[in-house]
Design an enzyme around this catalytic site. Sequence first.
Site, PDB file in Angstrom:
ATOM      1  N   LYS A   1       1.543  -5.315   1.495  1.00  0.00           N
ATOM      2  CA  LYS A   1       0.894  -6.501   2.068  1.00  0.00           C
ATOM      3  C   LYS A   1       0.587  -7.589   1.047  1.00  0.00           C
ATOM      4  O   LYS A   1       0.440  -8.763   1.416  1.00  0.00           O
ATOM      5  CB  LYS A   1      -0.389  -6.088   2.780  1.00  0.00           C
ATOM      6  CG  LYS A   1      -0.184  -5.305   4.064  1.00  0.00           C
ATOM      7  CD  LYS A   1       0.273  -6.203   5.204  1.00  0.00           C
ATOM      8  CE  LYS A   1       0.198  -5.492   6.540  1.00  0.00           C
ATOM      9  NZ  LYS A   1       0.519  -6.395   7.667  1.00  0.00           N
TER      10      LYS A   1
ATOM     11  N   SER B   1       5.710   2.105   2.840  1.00  0.00           N
ATOM     12  CA  SER B   1       4.991   0.831   2.875  1.00  0.00           C
ATOM     13  C   SER B   1       3.634   0.851   2.193  1.00  0.00           C
ATOM     14  O   SER B   1       3.131  -0.201   1.801  1.00  0.00           O
ATOM     15  CB  SER B   1       4.838   0.366   4.325  1.00  0.00           C
ATOM     16  OG  SER B   1       4.218   1.378   5.111  1.00  0.00           O
TER      17      SER B   1
END
Length: 320
Positions: free
Chosen positions: A51, A304
Site C-alpha cells: 500500500k 501483498s
Amino acid sequence: MELVTIADVRAAQDRVAGVAVRTPLIPAPWAPGPGELFVKPEMLQPIGAFKIRGAYNKIAGLTADERARGLVASSSGNHAQAVAYAARMFDAKATIVIPDTAPDHKVAATRALGAEVLLVPPAERDILPRQLVEERGYILVPPFDDGAIIAGQGTIGAEIADDLPDVDLVLVPVSGGGLISGIAAAVKALRPEARVVGVEPQLAADASESFRTGRRIAWHPEQTHRTIADGLRTVSVGVLPWEHIRAHVDDIVTVTEDEIRAAMRALVVQGRLVVEPSGAAATAAYLSIRDQLPESARTVAIASGGNADPAMLAEILSAG
C-alpha cells in the site's frame, strides 16, 4: 473514464523510488508442479505491505497547500499505515477511519506512525471520511478508487515485467481492486501475452461474482467479514478499478479459508516469508486450484503484505 497508462505507472516509479522497496522476484522451488513460481514479497515494504506505493504516489502528487489541510483515509489496516507513514514524511496530519473489526496490531501500528485513528462499524468506514472532507476540508486519500493510487500499485506490475520479461501468469489478491488494476495495466502494456488473474476468498467473492456476471456487485460487510483475510474484506471493487478489471484482467478465482491457511504455512515454513492471510491468497491459488488457472511456465504470485497478527500466525503454523 480514463484508465491508468504505462506512462502513469512509469511516472509513479520515479516518484516512489527511494521510498517504496523495489522488491525482488523470489523463486519458489518448493511449490510442486510444472513450471516455475516466483513470489513478489511486498511484505518487505516499510509498512509491511504494498500500500505504500499508491499512498505515497497520491500524497506526493498533492500540493503543499492541499497536504496542509490534512489527509483522511479509510482502511482495515495496511492502507492506514501507508497513509500515516507517507503523511509523516510530508509533516501532514493524517486521520484514518478504521473498521472496529480490524486487527488490534494494525490499529496500534497506525497510531504509532502518528495518525489519528477513528474506529467505526464496518458499514460506516467509507461514510465518515467523506463527511470529514466536507466538514473539515481534509483531502481524501482513497484506498483504491483513484488513478494515482492505481498507478502507484502498478509499479509492481512494471517491476515484474522488467525483471521477468517472459512472465506468463500473474496472480493478484483482490479487495477494492486498486492493486490488480495497476498491475494489470502495467503487465498488459509491457507483456501483452501474459495473463493476469485475481484471487479472492470464497467468503468475500464480490469481485469474482462481478466478473462472472459482467456487472459490479456489492456484498454486505457481514458476508465479507467472515474471511480470515482481513485485507480482502472490501464489499465491492471500486468504480475505476472495475473499468480496469473489465479492460485488462483475464479471470478472478476464489480460494477457501483452509487453502489460505495452508499457503500461509508453506510461505512461512518453506519460503521463509512471513505473510498475513491476504498476502497468502495468490499463492493459495497456485498451490490449491492450479487446474482453474491458465497454463503457464512462469508464474508470479503477489504476496501483498505481512502484517499478520502474531497469535493468529502461531495458531496457523501450529495447526500444520
